[in-house]
Design a protein around this motif. Structure first.
Motif, PDB file in Angstrom:
ATOM      1  N   ASN A  59     -69.110 -12.084   0.426  1.00  0.00           N
ATOM      2  CA  ASN A  59     -68.599 -12.563  -0.868  1.00  0.00           C
ATOM      3  C   ASN A  59     -68.141 -11.403  -1.761  1.00  0.00           C
TER       4      ASN A  59
ATOM      5  N   ASN B 248     -65.282 -10.824  -2.867  1.00  0.00           N
ATOM      6  CA  ASN B 248     -64.291 -11.195  -3.872  1.00  0.00           C
ATOM      7  C   ASN B 248     -64.913 -12.078  -4.948  1.00  0.00           C
ATOM      8  N   GLN B 249     -66.189 -11.838  -5.169  1.00  0.00           N
ATOM      9  CA  GLN B 249     -66.909 -12.465  -6.277  1.00  0.00           C
ATOM     10  C   GLN B 249     -66.178 -12.051  -7.565  1.00  0.00           C
TER      11      GLN B 249
ATOM     12  N   HIS C 231     -73.582 -11.659  -3.719  1.00  0.00           N
ATOM     13  CA  HIS C 231     -72.672 -10.885  -2.882  1.00  0.00           C
ATOM     14  C   HIS C 231     -73.479  -9.849  -2.115  1.00  0.00           C
TER      15      HIS C 231
ATOM     16  N   HIS D  73     -75.987 -12.108  -0.260  1.00  0.00           N
ATOM     17  CA  HIS D  73     -75.157 -13.232   0.188  1.00  0.00           C
ATOM     18  C   HIS D  73     -75.167 -13.334   1.718  1.00  0.00           C
TER      19      HIS D  73
ATOM     20  N   ARG E  27     -64.884 -11.858   2.772  1.00  0.00           N
ATOM     21  CA  ARG E  27     -64.814 -13.018   1.886  1.00  0.00           C
ATOM     22  C   ARG E  27     -66.034 -13.922   2.030  1.00  0.00           C
ATOM     23  N   ASP E  28     -66.335 -14.332   3.266  1.00  0.00           N
ATOM     24  CA  ASP E  28     -67.330 -15.386   3.478  1.00  0.00           C
ATOM     25  C   ASP E  28     -68.755 -14.878   3.686  1.00  0.00           C
TER      26      ASP E  28
ATOM     27  N   ASP F 107     -74.005 -17.087  -7.282  1.00  0.00           N
ATOM     28  CA  ASP F 107     -72.813 -16.248  -7.133  1.00  0.00           C
ATOM     29  C   ASP F 107     -73.182 -14.868  -6.588  1.00  0.00           C
TER      30      ASP F 107
END
Length: 187
Positions: A123, A125-126, A76, A80, A119-120, A74
């Protein structure tokens, strides 16, 4: 030595916040500690010329991209992103002007490409980041429910735009500033 000076300069310039998610960075001013902060090249190093790799304007300081207690998958921010090519530059006013937040704490952009990258690629919006932004938004919305004057809202905006005695900004201050300015426009 020069790497420490670079990290210190970026930390100071950014007011102690991650360039991407706005979390508090580990203190870079104390040279006796080791931090998990990372120097990120906005244009990934793999695709830079030597001059671009050394260009201070192509560098930001960001957090580890991992939040304690969350899944290792998870990630970011830069962790990420990896070497993904993107157009988003967190220091560019054009990009910043496209940013908005939902009441749930999600970060969005009115620009489709930036929105997809937030978003992608990063990330942002973790789950924990969303919760942190939502808490700031809730605090601001609660304060606004007391019907402050325009002058009081402006004072609060200036407070969030200012650094504390240690030269640091409040984590997620841009979320608060965005919501306060939105309220000010509707008055």
């Amino acid at each position: 030595e020069s790497r420490h000076e670079l990290r210190k300069a970026l930390y100071t310039e950014q007011g102690g916040l991650c360039a991407y998610c706005m979390r508090r960075l580990s203190d870079e001013l104390n040279r006796n500690i080791s931090t998990t902060n990372k120097i990120d090249h906005i244009k990934p190093r793999e695709f830079c010329t030597r001059d671009e790799r050394m260009d201070y304007r192509n560098m930001v300081l960001c957090c580890s991209g991992v939040i304690s207690g969350t899944s290792p998958s998870d990630t970011h921010c830069d962790t990420h992103k990896g070497s993904a090519i993107h157009t988003l530059n967190p220091m560019n006013c054009h990009f910043i002007d496209t940013i908005f937040y939902t009441n749930r704490g999600e970060i969005k952009s009115s620009n489709e490409v930036y929105d997809k990258e937030l978003r992608d690629v990063f990330n942002l919006n973790q789950k924990q980041l969303v919760e942190n932004r939502k808490a700031v938004l809730s605090e601001i919305i609660n304060w606004l429910s007391k019907s402050p004057t325009k002058a009081a809202i402006i004072k609060n905006i200036k407070s969030y735009q200012s650094r504390n005695e240690g030269g640091l900004y409040e984590p997620y201050c841009e979320v608060a500033i965005w919501r306060l300015k939105k309220s000010l426009r509707s008055k």
